[in-house]
Design a protein around this motif. Structure first.
Motif, PDB file in Angstrom:
ATOM      1  N   ARG A 122     -47.674  57.461 126.453  1.00  0.00           N
ATOM      2  CA  ARG A 122     -46.224  57.354 126.316  1.00  0.00           C
ATOM      3  C   ARG A 122     -45.605  56.895 127.633  1.00  0.00           C
ATOM      4  NH1 ARG A 122     -43.535  59.902 121.955  1.00  0.00           N
ATOM      5  NH2 ARG A 122     -44.972  60.980 120.565  1.00  0.00           N
TER       6      ARG A 122
ATOM      7  N   THR B  86     -42.278  56.796 130.232  1.00  0.00           N
ATOM      8  CA  THR B  86     -41.364  57.877 130.602  1.00  0.00           C
ATOM      9  C   THR B  86     -40.322  58.072 129.507  1.00  0.00           C
ATOM     10  OG1 THR B  86     -41.619  57.098 132.859  1.00  0.00           O
ATOM     11  CG2 THR B  86     -39.919  58.757 132.471  1.00  0.00           C
ATOM     12  N   LEU B  87     -39.859  56.967 128.961  1.00  0.00           N
ATOM     13  CA  LEU B  87     -38.848  57.030 127.910  1.00  0.00           C
ATOM     14  C   LEU B  87     -39.385  57.653 126.630  1.00  0.00           C
ATOM     15  CD1 LEU B  87     -36.416  54.060 127.357  1.00  0.00           C
ATOM     16  CD2 LEU B  87     -37.022  55.588 125.528  1.00  0.00           C
ATOM     17  N   GLY B  88     -40.693  57.641 126.471  1.00  0.00           N
ATOM     18  CA  GLY B  88     -41.299  58.295 125.321  1.00  0.00           C
ATOM     19  C   GLY B  88     -41.931  57.368 124.304  1.00  0.00           C
ATOM     20  N   LYS B  89     -41.868  56.061 124.553  1.00  0.00           N
ATOM     21  CA  LYS B  89     -42.463  55.130 123.595  1.00  0.00           C
ATOM     22  C   LYS B  89     -43.983  55.127 123.721  1.00  0.00           C
ATOM     23  CE  LYS B  89     -38.785  51.847 122.613  1.00  0.00           C
ATOM     24  NZ  LYS B  89     -38.346  50.443 122.665  1.00  0.00           N
ATOM     25  N   ILE B  90     -44.628  55.180 122.565  1.00  0.00           N
ATOM     26  CA  ILE B  90     -46.088  55.135 122.550  1.00  0.00           C
ATOM     27  C   ILE B  90     -46.551  53.690 122.631  1.00  0.00           C
ATOM     28  CG2 ILE B  90     -48.110  55.509 121.097  1.00  0.00           C
ATOM     29  CD1 ILE B  90     -46.630  57.940 119.938  1.00  0.00           C
ATOM     30  N   GLN B  91     -47.521  53.442 123.513  1.00  0.00           N
ATOM     31  CA  GLN B  91     -48.092  52.102 123.618  1.00  0.00           C
ATOM     32  C   GLN B  91     -49.609  52.203 123.562  1.00  0.00           C
ATOM     33  OE1 GLN B  91     -45.338  51.744 127.055  1.00  0.00           O
ATOM     34  NE2 GLN B  91     -45.725  49.576 126.762  1.00  0.00           N
TER      35      GLN B  91
ATOM     36  N   GLN C 178     -42.357  53.529 117.565  1.00  0.00           N
ATOM     37  CA  GLN C 178     -43.236  53.878 118.694  1.00  0.00           C
ATOM     38  C   GLN C 178     -43.111  55.353 119.080  1.00  0.00           C
ATOM     39  OE1 GLN C 178     -41.487  50.173 120.320  1.00  0.00           O
ATOM     40  NE2 GLN C 178     -43.235  50.297 121.713  1.00  0.00           N
ATOM     41  N   GLY C 179     -42.934  56.214 118.067  1.00  0.00           N
ATOM     42  CA  GLY C 179     -42.959  57.652 118.330  1.00  0.00           C
ATOM     43  C   GLY C 179     -41.629  58.250 118.755  1.00  0.00           C
ATOM     44  N   ILE C 180     -40.565  57.458 118.832  1.00  0.00           N
ATOM     45  CA  ILE C 180     -39.259  58.022 119.156  1.00  0.00           C
ATOM     46  C   ILE C 180     -38.209  57.530 118.161  1.00  0.00           C
ATOM     47  CG2 ILE C 180     -39.634  58.495 121.602  1.00  0.00           C
ATOM     48  CD1 ILE C 180     -38.316  55.810 122.222  1.00  0.00           C
TER      49      ILE C 180
ATOM     50  N   TRP D 131     -36.882  65.651 124.626  1.00  0.00           N
ATOM     51  CA  TRP D 131     -36.733  64.210 124.861  1.00  0.00           C
ATOM     52  C   TRP D 131     -35.356  63.902 125.453  1.00  0.00           C
ATOM     53  CZ3 TRP D 131     -34.184  60.394 121.473  1.00  0.00           C
ATOM     54  CH2 TRP D 131     -34.493  59.070 121.810  1.00  0.00           C
TER      55      TRP D 131
ATOM     56  N   THR E 218     -35.090  64.114 129.117  1.00  0.00           N
ATOM     57  CA  THR E 218     -35.567  62.923 129.825  1.00  0.00           C
ATOM     58  C   THR E 218     -34.537  61.802 129.802  1.00  0.00           C
ATOM     59  OG1 THR E 218     -37.838  63.443 129.222  1.00  0.00           O
ATOM     60  CG2 THR E 218     -37.388  61.179 129.925  1.00  0.00           C
ATOM     61  N   ILE E 219     -34.026  61.492 128.610  1.00  0.00           N
ATOM     62  CA  ILE E 219     -33.204  60.276 128.521  1.00  0.00           C
ATOM     63  C   ILE E 219     -31.762  60.482 128.966  1.00  0.00           C
ATOM     64  CG2 ILE E 219     -34.677  59.247 126.744  1.00  0.00           C
ATOM     65  CD1 ILE E 219     -32.557  59.890 124.713  1.00  0.00           C
TER      66      ILE E 219
ATOM     67  N   THR F  74     -30.125  53.597 125.938  1.00  0.00           N
ATOM     68  CA  THR F  74     -30.459  54.329 127.157  1.00  0.00           C
ATOM     69  C   THR F  74     -31.343  53.502 128.090  1.00  0.00           C
ATOM     70  OG1 THR F  74     -31.403  56.414 127.981  1.00  0.00           O
ATOM     71  CG2 THR F  74     -32.490  55.442 126.082  1.00  0.00           C
TER      72      THR F  74
ATOM     73  N   VAL G 170     -33.990  54.355 131.219  1.00  0.00           N
ATOM     74  CA  VAL G 170     -34.703  55.448 131.879  1.00  0.00           C
ATOM     75  C   VAL G 170     -35.579  54.855 132.982  1.00  0.00           C
ATOM     76  CG1 VAL G 170     -36.385  57.306 131.522  1.00  0.00           C
ATOM     77  CG2 VAL G 170     -34.669  56.828 129.769  1.00  0.00           C
ATOM     78  N   PRO G 171     -35.510  55.406 134.212  1.00  0.00           N
ATOM     79  CA  PRO G 171     -36.319  54.827 135.295  1.00  0.00           C
ATOM     80  C   PRO G 171     -37.809  55.064 135.074  1.00  0.00           C
ATOM     81  CG  PRO G 171     -35.249  56.854 136.040  1.00  0.00           C
ATOM     82  CD  PRO G 171     -34.712  56.554 134.670  1.00  0.00           C
TER      83      PRO G 171
ATOM     84  N   GLU H 196     -36.551  51.205 131.796  1.00  0.00           N
ATOM     85  CA  GLU H 196     -36.958  50.901 130.423  1.00  0.00           C
ATOM     86  C   GLU H 196     -35.781  51.146 129.480  1.00  0.00           C
ATOM     87  OE1 GLU H 196     -40.205  53.276 128.972  1.00  0.00           O
ATOM     88  OE2 GLU H 196     -40.312  52.190 127.069  1.00  0.00           O
ATOM     89  N   LEU H 197     -35.564  50.213 128.570  1.00  0.00           N
ATOM     90  CA  LEU H 197     -34.423  50.299 127.640  1.00  0.00           C
ATOM     91  C   LEU H 197     -34.880  50.684 126.241  1.00  0.00           C
ATOM     92  CD1 LEU H 197     -31.418  47.937 127.383  1.00  0.00           C
ATOM     93  CD2 LEU H 197     -32.818  48.279 125.323  1.00  0.00           C
ATOM     94  N   ALA H 198     -34.064  51.497 125.583  1.00  0.00           N
ATOM     95  CA  ALA H 198     -34.269  51.765 124.149  1.00  0.00           C
ATOM     96  C   ALA H 198     -32.912  51.912 123.489  1.00  0.00           C
ATOM     97  CB  ALA H 198     -35.107  53.023 123.932  1.00  0.00           C
TER      98      ALA H 198
ATOM     99  N   TRP I   9     -36.708  46.466 131.373  1.00  0.00           N
ATOM    100  CA  TRP I   9     -37.750  46.009 130.454  1.00  0.00           C
ATOM    101  C   TRP I   9     -37.754  46.879 129.205  1.00  0.00           C
ATOM    102  CZ3 TRP I   9     -41.881  49.332 129.248  1.00  0.00           C
ATOM    103  CH2 TRP I   9     -42.012  50.467 130.078  1.00  0.00           C
ATOM    104  N   LEU I  10     -38.484  46.416 128.213  1.00  0.00           N
ATOM    105  CA  LEU I  10     -38.611  47.183 126.976  1.00  0.00           C
ATOM    106  C   LEU I  10     -39.869  46.741 126.257  1.00  0.00           C
ATOM    107  CD1 LEU I  10     -37.889  45.161 124.353  1.00  0.00           C
ATOM    108  CD2 LEU I  10     -35.635  45.306 125.383  1.00  0.00           C
ATOM    109  N   THR I  11     -40.311  47.566 125.312  1.00  0.00           N
ATOM    110  CA  THR I  11     -41.345  47.120 124.385  1.00  0.00           C
ATOM    111  C   THR I  11     -40.800  47.276 122.978  1.00  0.00           C
ATOM    112  OG1 THR I  11     -42.417  49.289 124.229  1.00  0.00           O
ATOM    113  CG2 THR I  11     -43.273  47.762 125.890  1.00  0.00           C
TER     114      THR I  11
END
Lengths: 123, 173
Positions: A96, A98-103, B55-57, B68, B71-72, B93, B95-96, B103-105, B138-140
């Motif tokens: 995961r 830091t933001l919590g997304k699983i990769q 992706q789990g969130i 969670w 954190t955010i 959000t 998050v560093p 990282e953006l979500a 960045w983001l995924t």
């Protein structure tokens, strides 16, 4: 069952080792631990081997420990599993951010997409 | 492994607070948010459709959502909420990560999806980031999530890695 457990030095790969030992102690599965370098966590195979052997001796579990050769660990795992008749490949993965997304890392992805044997992903 | 970023910085984005009208004619306020807005943000995630998780969130159980949110909404994070009729209907959000990049979500409640709110949320959050002096975001995103990929491209994100299940995208501010 003959289990091929891949350990590449990520925290989740050590977690998968512990989970696999625990399960095999109940089921009597035979476990082979395949060590490999994972550039995504910049691991060192000597260090991985030391930690794996320490965990095995702490838990009193007997497993075969071997190193995978070659640059492409995912491909090696798949071909060892097939050529040597393993029943299942087990890998830790799905870190995961830091933001919590699983990769999923590239080794896990390769094995999931290309293995002819069942794959268990522990996360 | 270092992340790639576009050479050229993006244009200036609108900053919060602002009010927009979505394509369904609903007025939506875009407001900067922080830990003091926790209750209203939690309300939104409790009514979030599990099918829209990615992706789990967001996490499924309330206790996990609570962790969670620590954190955010924590230190060094940046947040923008979309508010309609006193309820949070969307949240974006930043998050560093360990490298000082962010990282953006983004999450939008199902009833407000497809009406342009997501784009406004991301742009307004990037405006907030610009006012704070952030440079690298960045983001995924899951490869099959066409709507999200199109949104990020429209805003100015560029694809930096497409070799995995997730596409990685980044923007320089």
């Amino acid at each position: 069952m003959d289990i091929l457990l891949g350990v590449g030095g990520s925290e989740l790969s050590y977690y998968a080792l512990e989970e696999t030992i625990e399960r095999a102690q109940e089921t009597g599965d035979e476990v082979t631990v395949a060590l490999f370098h994972n550039e995504e966590v910049n691991s060192d195979v000597d260090e991985i081997q030391a930690r794996v052997e320490e965990t095995l001796s702490e838990t009193g579990f007997e497993a075969t420990v071997r190193r995978l050769d070659g640059e492409r660990a995912g491909s090696e795992l798949v071909s060892v599993a097939e050529s040597e008749g393993f029943d299942r490949i087990v890998l830790g993965g799905g870190e995961r951010s830091t933001l919590g997304k699983i990769q999923l890392g590239s080794i896990v992805e390769f094995v999931l997409l290309n293995a002819q044997t069942p794959v268990t992903l522990i996360r | 492994m270092s992340r790639d970023y576009p050479d050229e910085p993006a244009d200036e984005f609108s900053r919060p607070p602002r009010t927009v009208t979505d394509r369904e004619g609903r007025d939506v306020e875009l407001l900067s948010a922080d830990a003091t807005d926790r209750e209203s943000v939690l309300e939104m995630y409790l009514s979030f459709d599990p099918a829209d998780r990615a992706q789990g969130i967001p996490p499924a159980r309330e206790a996990a959502i609570d962790d969670w949110l620590d954190t955010i909404l924590g230190d060094e994070t940046y947040n923008v909420v979309a508010v309609n009729e006193h309820s949070v209907v969307g949240h974006a959000t930043l998050v560093p990560d360990r490298h000082g990049e962010h990282e953006l979500a983004i999450f939008v409640l199902q009833a407000f999806q497809g009406a342009g709110i997501g784009t406004e949320l991301v742009e307004t959050l990037l405006g907030l980031a610009q006012s704070a002096g952030l440079e690298k975001v960045w983001l995924t995103v899951e490869r099959w999530n066409d709507a999200a990929v199109a949104l990020y491209k429209k805003v100015g994100f560029e694809t930096t890695s497409a070799e995995s299940f997730e596409i990685e995208m980044s923007i320089r501010l």
